[in-house]
Design a protein around this motif. Structure first.
Motif, PDB file in Angstrom:
ATOM      1  N   ASP A  74      39.884  44.924  45.024  1.00 55.18           N
ATOM      2  CA  ASP A  74      40.199  46.238  43.941  1.00 55.18           C
ATOM      3  C   ASP A  74      40.117  45.970  42.733  1.00 55.18           C
ATOM      4  N   HIS A 119      40.965  47.074  38.358  1.00 52.17           N
ATOM      5  CA  HIS A 119      41.960  47.758  37.638  1.00 52.17           C
ATOM      6  C   HIS A 119      41.788  47.733  36.199  1.00 52.17           C
ATOM      7  N   ASP A 168      48.731  43.903  41.670  1.00 54.78           N
ATOM      8  CA  ASP A 168      48.063  44.065  43.199  1.00 54.78           C
ATOM      9  C   ASP A 168      47.962  42.817  43.666  1.00 54.78           C
ATOM     10  N   ARG A 172      49.579  41.812  47.542  1.00 51.94           N
ATOM     11  CA  ARG A 172      48.433  41.439  48.428  1.00 51.94           C
ATOM     12  C   ARG A 172      48.934  39.898  48.997  1.00 51.94           C
ATOM     13  N   ARG A 192      33.487  49.855  47.640  1.00 49.40           N
ATOM     14  CA  ARG A 192      34.744  50.159  48.019  1.00 49.40           C
ATOM     15  C   ARG A 192      35.908  49.411  47.992  1.00 49.40           C
ATOM     16  N   PRO A 193      37.115  49.809  47.723  1.00 47.59           N
ATOM     17  CA  PRO A 193      38.241  48.901  47.709  1.00 47.59           C
ATOM     18  C   PRO A 193      38.400  48.415  49.010  1.00 47.59           C
TER      19      PRO A 193
END
Length: 120
Positions: A56, A58, A67, A71, A107-108
């Motif tokens: 991801d 940020h 994050d 995780r 994409r995340p």
């Protein structure tokens, strides 16, 4: 600014720096830091063996850290399951990157995608 100052500015005798210094702080335009581009991001990187993926991105380091911590908590919560199924355990790190360094079509990663081997 007085009328003579405005006339000098229009005539080009006053530099933009002088006009900028006369502006109140709350009216000053946004100053761009020349050493740092506007596209600086913080990426949470997921690593399993030799596979390295951007999990991801940020805008701030604080959000990226939050994050990463979340995780890692998820990995710890499912650690027994991962070990029983002999699935590799992902490791998460944070890295600064620019928007241009993102792969096309990025994409995340799903937050719990590591449970079913989804690192892509």
């Amino acid at each position: 600014m007085t009328l003579p100052d405005a006339q000098n500015r229009l005539a080009g005798t006053v530099s933009p720096c002088q006009v900028f210094r006369q502006m109140p702080d709350n009216v000053r335009p946004y100053e761009k830091d020349p050493g740092r581009g506007d596209d600086r991001l913080w990426a949470v990187i997921a690593t399993i063996g030799r596979v390295v993926r951007i999990a991801d991105i940020h805008a701030s380091h604080t959000r990226a850290q939050a994050d990463q911590i979340w995780r890692e908590q998820q990995v710890r919560a499912y650690l027994g399951f991962l070990q029983r199924c002999e699935l590799p355990v992902p490791r998460y790190t944070i890295r600064s990157m620019s928007r241009a360094q993102l792969p096309r079509g990025w994409r995340p990663l799903p937050a719990l995608g590591f449970l079913n081997g989804r690192m892509f």
